[in-house]
Enzyme design. Structure first.
Site, short mmCIF file in Angstrom:
data_model
loop_
_atom_site.label_atom_id
_atom_site.label_comp_id
_atom_site.label_asym_id
_atom_site.label_seq_id
_atom_site.Cartn_x
_atom_site.Cartn_y
_atom_site.Cartn_z
N ALA A 124 72.75 12.69 44.67
CA ALA A 124 72.44 14.07 45.04
C ALA A 124 71.52 14.09 46.26
O ALA A 124 71.68 14.94 47.14
CB ALA A 124 71.79 14.80 43.87
N HIS A 180 75.09 12.72 41.55
CA HIS A 180 74.06 12.59 40.52
C HIS A 180 72.84 11.87 41.09
O HIS A 180 72.98 10.84 41.76
CB HIS A 180 74.62 11.81 39.32
N SER A 181 71.65 12.41 40.84
CA SER A 181 70.39 11.72 41.08
C SER A 181 70.27 11.24 42.53
O SER A 181 70.26 12.05 43.46
CB SER A 181 70.24 10.58 40.08
N MET A 182 70.21 9.92 42.78
CA MET A 182 70.13 9.43 44.16
C MET A 182 71.32 9.90 44.98
O MET A 182 71.19 10.21 46.17
CB MET A 182 70.03 7.91 44.20
#
Length: 300
Positions: free
Chosen positions: A115, A111-113
């Site tokens: 990713a 997720h997010s960072m």
């Protein structure tokens, strides 16, 4: 999604782990001998980011999910004094965890960072990454080349300032309220509670104090340029499932469109929800269903 018997829910309660000679903390769901997916959280979050999604995937796919706390986050140790939290440093956390767990080629759920870290790892070491499941994140935060000196100035100046004390709150509810009010992306209290619970510790006077290393709030010394990020994305060989929230951070911004176009073998799904849609109670089942549908035949 199949109905889960109460005893199965108890069986899917997370098990705490220590990896990399105790440097990294993690939470594990599922059988220890099942195929393992590594889950990587976002900036200022922790392993509890996957506390609502992981049990659904473990039950449906018969896999094990090990969610890391990146260095400086959750229960993991902070980076040594005088060192930085560069995005690529987190790649070592993933590789160290893989070494501890005996994983030659990883399935990454991120997720997010997290990713962004997954994309770097898949581009640089394609033989170590089997597939990517990315949640509202693709590529990496970047700075135009002409802003390199100003970015370095901001980072150096910030790192020379004394560290601030970790925030303290009267109770968990106050800490959750602070996260909701001060988050970079919109999140409600129900979604934020698991993250805050894992990221706090009691103090001697009955308050709670944040565990997160305050250095994480300092600006990066150096970032990739937009052109470097697109080059990294083009180097990814693993198949990619990208799940975005309708109210997430990607959408149809030109940089997000370019990032998606750069990745070969990318499947995109846009679902109702925000940036933390995998943790939102109203959205998590749909996120799980998409992942199970997309990868299920591979795991069975």
């Amino acid at each position: 999604m199949p109905h889960t018997h109460p005893s199965a829910v108890r069986a899917l309660a997370p098990q705490p782990l220590l990896l990399a000679q105790g440097r990294l903390a993690a939470l594990s769901w599922g059988r220890a001998d099942a195929p393992t997916w590594l889950a990587l959280h976002g900036w200022l979050d922790n392993a509890a980011s996957f506390s609502r999604l992981a049990p659904l995937l473990v039950e449906a796919l018969d896999i094990r999910i090990v969610a890391l706390d990146f260095r400086g986050h959750g229960h993991s140790t902070h980076a040594p004094a005088g060192t930085d939290y560069a995005l690529w440093d987190y790649c070592h956390d993933v590789l160290d965890a893989m070494e501890t767990l005996g994983i030659a080629q990883a399935n990454l759920l991120a997720h997010s960072m997290g990713a962004a870290v997954s994309c770097l790892l898949a581009a640089a070491l394609p033989e170590r990454v089997a597939r990517l499941t990315l949640i509202d994140g693709l590529g990496a935060l970047n700075t135009p080349v002409e802003e390199t000196s100003s970015q370095l100035r901001k980072g150096l100046t910030a790192y020379r300032r004394p560290l601030s004390r970790a925030p303290r709150y009267p109770d968990i509810e106050s800490a959750v309220a602070a996260r909701v009010a001060g988050g970079v992306t919109t999140v409600d209290s129900i979604t934020a509670t698991p993250l805050v619970e894992r990221n706090t510790q009691p103090t001697a006077d009955g308050h709670v104090q944040m565990r997160t290393d305050s250095r994480l709030l300092k600006p990066s010394l150096v970032r990739f340029t937009p052109e470097q990020v697109l080059s990294l994305l083009a180097a990814i060989q693993a198949p990619v499932l990208l799940i975005e929230g309708e109210d997430g951070i990607l959408g149809e911004r030109s940089s997000a469109v370019q990032a998606r176009q750069a990745v070969q073998g990318l499947t995109r799904e846009v679902l109702s929800g925000g940036h933390h849609l995998h943790l939102e109670p109203r959205a998590v089942a749909q996120v799980a269903a998409v992942i199970v549908h997309h990868w299920g035949s591979v795991e069975r």
